[in-house]
Design a protein around this motif. Structure first.
Motif, short mmCIF file in Angstrom:
data_model
loop_
_atom_site.label_atom_id
_atom_site.label_comp_id
_atom_site.label_asym_id
_atom_site.label_seq_id
_atom_site.Cartn_x
_atom_site.Cartn_y
_atom_site.Cartn_z
N THR A 177 22.15 1.88 -18.45
CA THR A 177 20.97 1.44 -19.19
C THR A 177 20.06 2.62 -19.49
O THR A 177 19.54 2.75 -20.61
N ALA A 178 19.88 3.51 -18.51
CA ALA A 178 19.04 4.69 -18.73
C ALA A 178 19.62 5.60 -19.80
O ALA A 178 18.89 6.14 -20.65
N VAL A 179 20.94 5.77 -19.80
CA VAL A 179 21.59 6.60 -20.83
C VAL A 179 21.40 5.98 -22.21
O VAL A 179 21.12 6.67 -23.19
N HIS A 180 21.52 4.65 -22.29
CA HIS A 180 21.32 3.97 -23.58
C HIS A 180 19.89 4.12 -24.06
O HIS A 180 19.65 4.42 -25.25
N ILE A 181 18.92 3.94 -23.16
CA ILE A 181 17.51 4.06 -23.55
C ILE A 181 17.21 5.49 -23.97
O ILE A 181 16.47 5.74 -24.93
N ARG A 182 17.80 6.45 -23.26
CA ARG A 182 17.64 7.87 -23.62
C ARG A 182 18.17 8.14 -25.02
O ARG A 182 17.52 8.79 -25.84
N ARG A 183 19.34 7.59 -25.33
CA ARG A 183 19.95 7.78 -26.64
C ARG A 183 19.11 7.11 -27.72
O ARG A 183 18.89 7.68 -28.80
N ALA A 184 18.61 5.91 -27.44
CA ALA A 184 17.77 5.20 -28.41
C ALA A 184 16.49 5.99 -28.69
O ALA A 184 16.04 6.09 -29.83
N GLY A 185 15.91 6.59 -27.64
CA GLY A 185 14.72 7.43 -27.82
C GLY A 185 15.01 8.65 -28.66
O GLY A 185 14.20 9.05 -29.51
N ALA A 242 24.35 -7.24 -16.44
CA ALA A 242 23.52 -6.44 -15.52
C ALA A 242 22.67 -5.45 -16.30
O ALA A 242 21.47 -5.28 -16.02
N CYS A 243 23.27 -4.80 -17.30
CA CYS A 243 22.51 -3.85 -18.13
C CYS A 243 21.39 -4.57 -18.89
O CYS A 243 20.28 -4.04 -19.01
N ALA A 244 21.67 -5.77 -19.39
CA ALA A 244 20.65 -6.52 -20.12
C ALA A 244 19.49 -6.90 -19.21
O ALA A 244 18.33 -6.81 -19.60
N VAL A 260 27.36 9.47 -18.02
CA VAL A 260 28.12 8.25 -17.71
C VAL A 260 29.27 8.57 -16.76
O VAL A 260 29.48 7.88 -15.75
N LEU A 261 30.02 9.63 -17.06
CA LEU A 261 31.12 10.03 -16.18
C LEU A 261 30.62 10.41 -14.79
O LEU A 261 31.26 10.09 -13.78
N LEU A 262 29.48 11.09 -14.74
CA LEU A 262 28.89 11.46 -13.45
C LEU A 262 28.49 10.21 -12.66
O LEU A 262 28.70 10.14 -11.44
N ALA A 263 27.94 9.21 -13.35
CA ALA A 263 27.55 7.96 -12.68
C ALA A 263 28.78 7.23 -12.13
O ALA A 263 28.76 6.70 -11.02
N VAL A 264 29.87 7.23 -12.91
CA VAL A 264 31.11 6.58 -12.45
C VAL A 264 31.66 7.32 -11.23
O VAL A 264 32.07 6.70 -10.24
N ALA A 265 31.67 8.65 -11.30
CA ALA A 265 32.18 9.45 -10.17
C ALA A 265 31.35 9.21 -8.92
O ALA A 265 31.89 9.08 -7.81
N ALA A 268 29.42 0.75 -24.29
CA ALA A 268 29.37 -0.52 -25.02
C ALA A 268 28.71 -1.60 -24.16
O ALA A 268 27.95 -2.43 -24.67
N CYS A 269 29.01 -1.60 -22.85
CA CYS A 269 28.38 -2.59 -21.95
C CYS A 269 26.86 -2.45 -21.92
O CYS A 269 26.15 -3.43 -21.73
N ALA A 270 26.37 -1.24 -22.11
CA ALA A 270 24.92 -1.00 -22.04
C ALA A 270 24.21 -1.37 -23.33
O ALA A 270 22.98 -1.47 -23.35
N ARG A 271 24.94 -1.55 -24.40
CA ARG A 271 24.31 -1.85 -25.70
C ARG A 271 23.94 -3.33 -25.80
O ARG A 271 24.69 -4.20 -25.35
N PRO A 272 22.81 -3.65 -26.43
CA PRO A 272 22.40 -5.06 -26.58
C PRO A 272 23.42 -5.88 -27.37
O PRO A 272 23.56 -7.09 -27.14
N GLU A 273 24.15 -5.23 -28.28
CA GLU A 273 25.13 -5.96 -29.09
C GLU A 273 26.24 -6.58 -28.24
O GLU A 273 26.88 -7.55 -28.67
N SER A 274 26.47 -6.04 -27.05
CA SER A 274 27.56 -6.56 -26.22
C SER A 274 27.29 -7.99 -25.76
O SER A 274 28.22 -8.69 -25.33
N LEU A 275 26.06 -8.43 -25.84
CA LEU A 275 25.74 -9.81 -25.45
C LEU A 275 26.32 -10.82 -26.44
O LEU A 275 26.57 -11.97 -26.08
N THR A 276 26.53 -10.39 -27.69
CA THR A 276 26.98 -11.34 -28.71
C THR A 276 28.18 -10.85 -29.52
O THR A 276 28.90 -11.66 -30.09
N ASP A 277 28.39 -9.53 -29.61
CA ASP A 277 29.40 -9.00 -30.53
C ASP A 277 30.03 -7.73 -29.95
O ASP A 277 29.53 -6.63 -30.15
#
Length: 200
Positions: A187-195, A47-49, A157-162, A126-135
């Protein structure tokens, strides 16, 4: 990728609303795929991908979700799901023991809660990272680094889960749509971190 503020001729709601509808359909597909429980990490990662691809002009649809899932579902994904399930059961058992009135139970419950929250954040990031698709091991290592280096993102992330849990608790049918907004938040948190990493 087309401008999200523009509308195509005849488009009633605009592309932002279309993405919202697609996110809900991806969330429903994720909920269905997650029913065996051990498929949850692969379902959320896919879903994140799909939602990450929407930023690159790719369709964020349930059809693309199932196509990507069919290409990537493998033994490693099921192993990741088994590890996540075992961790959740261990956490539940620890909390049950803490609630049994053992000596030092309040302190143990706090420590178990902190460890459980940290593991949840790392797993979801980890689910949001592209590496999770293969490794998965690489995705988990990088997610742990992100969790330490970006505590603000971990809090999000914790706020989103809650929020997802609260919506599901208030109205049970929403539980089948909750994975979509949760995947979008991850996905937004991952993109924010990558930026932040690029600008740093």
């Amino acid at each position: 990728m087309r401008d999200l503020s523009s509308r195509e001729p005849g488009e009633v709601f605009g592309p932002r609303m279309t993405l919202f509808a697609d996110m809900l359909s991806v969330g429903l597909a994720t909920a269905v795929v997650s029913l065996p429980v051990v498929t949850l990490p692969a379902a959320l990662s896919t879903a994140c991908a799909v939602l990450r691809g929407a930023g690159e002009g790719q369709p964020a649809t349930a059809g693309r979700y199932f196509e990507l899932l069919r290409r990537r579902l493998r033994a490693g994904d099921l192993m990741a799901g088994a590890v996540a399930l075992a961790g959740a059961l261990l956490f539940a058992a620890d909390l049950a023991l803490a609630g049994a009135g053992l000596p030092g139970a309040p302190l143990f419950a706090v420590a178990a809660g902190a460890i459980g929250a940290a593991a949840l954040v790392v797993g979801l990031r980890a689910c949001a990272r592209p590496e999770s698709l293969t490794d998965w091991p690489t995705a988990v290592r990088e997610a742990a680094r992100d969790g330490v280096a970006d505590p603000g993102g971990s809090g999000l992330v914790l706020l989103a889960v809650a929020t997802a849990a609260l919506c599901a608790w208030m109205l049970l049918p929403l539980a089948f749509l909750a994975p979509g907004p949760l995947a979008l938040a991850l996905t937004a948190v991952h993109i924010r971190r990558a930026g932040m990493s690029r600008s740093g």
